[in-house]
Design an enzyme around this catalytic site. Sequence first.
Site, PDB file in Angstrom:
ATOM      1  N   LYS A  67      35.578  66.175  -4.107  1.00  0.00           N
ATOM      2  CA  LYS A  67      34.225  65.764  -4.545  1.00  0.00           C
ATOM      3  C   LYS A  67      33.555  66.760  -5.499  1.00  0.00           C
ATOM      4  O   LYS A  67      32.948  66.355  -6.479  1.00  0.00           O
ATOM      5  CB  LYS A  67      33.319  65.563  -3.328  1.00  0.00           C
ATOM      6  CG  LYS A  67      33.706  64.363  -2.469  1.00  0.00           C
ATOM      7  CD  LYS A  67      32.680  64.214  -1.352  1.00  0.00           C
ATOM      8  CE  LYS A  67      33.164  63.259  -0.290  1.00  0.00           C
ATOM      9  NZ  LYS A  67      32.133  62.990   0.713  1.00  0.00           N
ATOM     10  N   ASP A 107      25.884  58.727  -1.049  1.00  0.00           N
ATOM     11  CA  ASP A 107      25.509  59.080   0.329  1.00  0.00           C
ATOM     12  C   ASP A 107      23.998  58.970   0.561  1.00  0.00           C
ATOM     13  O   ASP A 107      23.562  58.653   1.670  1.00  0.00           O
ATOM     14  CB  ASP A 107      25.972  60.504   0.669  1.00  0.00           C
ATOM     15  CG  ASP A 107      27.443  60.545   1.059  1.00  0.00           C
ATOM     16  OD1 ASP A 107      28.006  59.479   1.404  1.00  0.00           O
ATOM     17  OD2 ASP A 107      28.040  61.636   1.010  1.00  0.00           O
TER      18      ASP A 107
HETATM   19  P1  NAP Z   1      30.245  70.593   5.427  1.00  0.00           P
HETATM   20  O1  NAP Z   1      29.729  70.709   4.042  1.00  0.00           O
HETATM   21  O2  NAP Z   1      31.519  71.261   5.817  1.00  0.00           O
HETATM   22  O3  NAP Z   1      29.076  71.073   6.436  1.00  0.00           O
HETATM   23  C1  NAP Z   1      29.323  71.184   7.813  1.00  0.00           C
HETATM   24  C2  NAP Z   1      28.013  71.522   8.525  1.00  0.00           C
HETATM   25  O4  NAP Z   1      28.265  71.625   9.940  1.00  0.00           O
HETATM   26  C3  NAP Z   1      27.414  72.864   8.107  1.00  0.00           C
HETATM   27  O5  NAP Z   1      26.008  72.787   8.151  1.00  0.00           O
HETATM   28  C4  NAP Z   1      27.941  73.805   9.197  1.00  0.00           C
HETATM   29  O6  NAP Z   1      27.155  74.960   9.386  1.00  0.00           O
HETATM   30  C5  NAP Z   1      27.827  72.899  10.400  1.00  0.00           C
HETATM   31  N1  NAP Z   1      28.664  73.369  11.483  1.00  0.00           N
HETATM   32  C6  NAP Z   1      30.029  73.254  11.595  1.00  0.00           C
HETATM   33  N2  NAP Z   1      30.444  73.835  12.741  1.00  0.00           N
HETATM   34  C7  NAP Z   1      29.337  74.340  13.358  1.00  0.00           C
HETATM   35  C8  NAP Z   1      29.107  75.040  14.586  1.00  0.00           C
HETATM   36  N3  NAP Z   1      30.132  75.366  15.418  1.00  0.00           N
HETATM   37  N4  NAP Z   1      27.842  75.367  14.928  1.00  0.00           N
HETATM   38  C9  NAP Z   1      26.800  75.056  14.102  1.00  0.00           C
HETATM   39  N5  NAP Z   1      26.957  74.384  12.924  1.00  0.00           N
HETATM   40  C10 NAP Z   1      28.204  74.036  12.568  1.00  0.00           C
HETATM   41  O7  NAP Z   1      30.459  69.058   5.823  1.00  0.00           O
HETATM   42  P2  NAP Z   1      29.691  67.750   5.275  1.00  0.00           P
HETATM   43  O8  NAP Z   1      30.431  67.213   4.125  1.00  0.00           O
HETATM   44  O9  NAP Z   1      28.244  68.055   5.140  1.00  0.00           O
HETATM   45  O10 NAP Z   1      29.957  66.768   6.504  1.00  0.00           O
HETATM   46  C11 NAP Z   1      29.350  66.984   7.757  1.00  0.00           C
HETATM   47  C12 NAP Z   1      29.735  65.849   8.691  1.00  0.00           C
HETATM   48  O11 NAP Z   1      29.202  64.635   8.173  1.00  0.00           O
HETATM   49  C13 NAP Z   1      31.241  65.611   8.803  1.00  0.00           C
HETATM   50  O12 NAP Z   1      31.531  65.323  10.162  1.00  0.00           O
HETATM   51  C14 NAP Z   1      31.495  64.407   7.921  1.00  0.00           C
HETATM   52  O13 NAP Z   1      32.597  63.647   8.351  1.00  0.00           O
HETATM   53  C15 NAP Z   1      30.200  63.640   8.125  1.00  0.00           C
HETATM   54  N6  NAP Z   1      29.832  62.731   7.025  1.00  0.00           N
HETATM   55  C16 NAP Z   1      29.574  61.437   7.357  1.00  0.00           C
HETATM   56  C17 NAP Z   1      29.170  60.560   6.361  1.00  0.00           C
HETATM   57  C18 NAP Z   1      28.893  59.131   6.731  1.00  0.00           C
HETATM   58  O14 NAP Z   1      28.908  58.278   5.841  1.00  0.00           O
HETATM   59  N7  NAP Z   1      28.612  58.840   7.990  1.00  0.00           N
HETATM   60  C19 NAP Z   1      29.026  60.994   5.024  1.00  0.00           C
HETATM   61  C20 NAP Z   1      29.281  62.343   4.728  1.00  0.00           C
HETATM   62  C21 NAP Z   1      29.682  63.213   5.749  1.00  0.00           C
HETATM   63  P3  NAP Z   1      27.469  76.290   8.505  1.00  0.00           P
HETATM   64  O15 NAP Z   1      26.839  76.057   7.168  1.00  0.00           O
HETATM   65  O16 NAP Z   1      26.819  77.372   9.284  1.00  0.00           O
HETATM   66  O17 NAP Z   1      28.963  76.416   8.443  1.00  0.00           O
END
Ligand code: NAP
Length: 273
Positions: A67, A107
């Site tokens: 992306k 999104d």
């Molecule tokens: P990302 O950029 O990797 O961000 C992950 C987030 O989760 C960060 O804020 C991270 O905090 C936090 N996190 C991970 N492990 C953690 C822990 N142990 N304790 C506290 N915080 C933690 O991922 P993303 O692209 O934003 O996606 C996030 C989620 O949304 C994924 O599960 C993805 O599949 C889902 N998603 C769903 C849709 C939908 O259409 N439903 C669309 C997009 C994404 P840090 O910054 O501190 O690492």
Amino acid sequence: MNSRIAGVIGWPAAHSLSPKLHGYWLRTLGVGGEYVAWPVRPEALESFITTMAGKGFAGCNVTIPHKEAVFNLLRKIGEVDDTAIHAGAVNTIIVKTGGILHGTNTDVYGFTENVRPHLTGKNKAVIFGAGGAARAIGRALIDLAFNTIIIANRTLARADAIGQQFGRRLEIASWQERAALLENSDLLVNATSLGMAGKPPLEIDLSSLPGHALVTDVVYTPLETPLLAEARARGNPAVDGLGMLLHQAAPGFAAWFGVKPEVTDALRRYMLA
Ligand code: NAP
């Protein structure tokens, strides 16, 4: 126009739910087109993108890990719209007349369409997380005209970066204070990956959350995350993350195949089967 082939690029691409989703719309709407999974290695990404118009493809979705790379590439060789710029990422490419590659990020639209019918107030929203999903949700909540939007993340610097990007329309809070932020809120969004199958649950004390507040999760595997289950158990309305995924796919489908699809209960059941 004959260019009615679209798909999803990722590495790997086989896990993507997009072919099943777009295939459903193609079939049920009787649209003559094809939607395929294109596994594209990172080193082959540029050549795939630069040749897709010439191959007659209508466009594609972009998934992990491409992306951000596609965003940077289209800034040079195509165009990106405001939603992609805010997200810093492209999840949908549309090949426009003349072969111009247009990058967008759906999104924001997906989140908005998923929660808008269920909102119970628009004064205060709290977002947990500061990754790509949280960035899109921040934009969506600004557009929905929430008065106060607070973002709390484990890594404060990432939340701060989003706050700066949105001109301080978002307030920043530390991860440790997350439970206290819920007081007087109308909406709680989990935009972290916590609660996803194989990951720890989001640990949060919901006792300060008002009873009317809507709780939603970006995680959709499982559909009923521990957060959503706990929210429902205490009587809060809750919306799962599958709807966001389904809604975000609609603008791409409409652009590629010329028909606006709908997110229905039948589609949800099909995707879950
Ligand atoms: P990302 O950029 O990797 O961000 C992950 C987030 O989760 C960060 O804020 C991270 O905090 C936090 N996190 C991970 N492990 C953690 C822990 N142990 N304790 C506290 N915080 C933690 O991922 P993303 O692209 O934003 O996606 C996030 C989620 O949304 C994924 O599960 C993805 O599949 C889902 N998603 C769903 C849709 C939908 O259409 N439903 C669309 C997009 C994404 P840090 O910054 O501190 O690492």
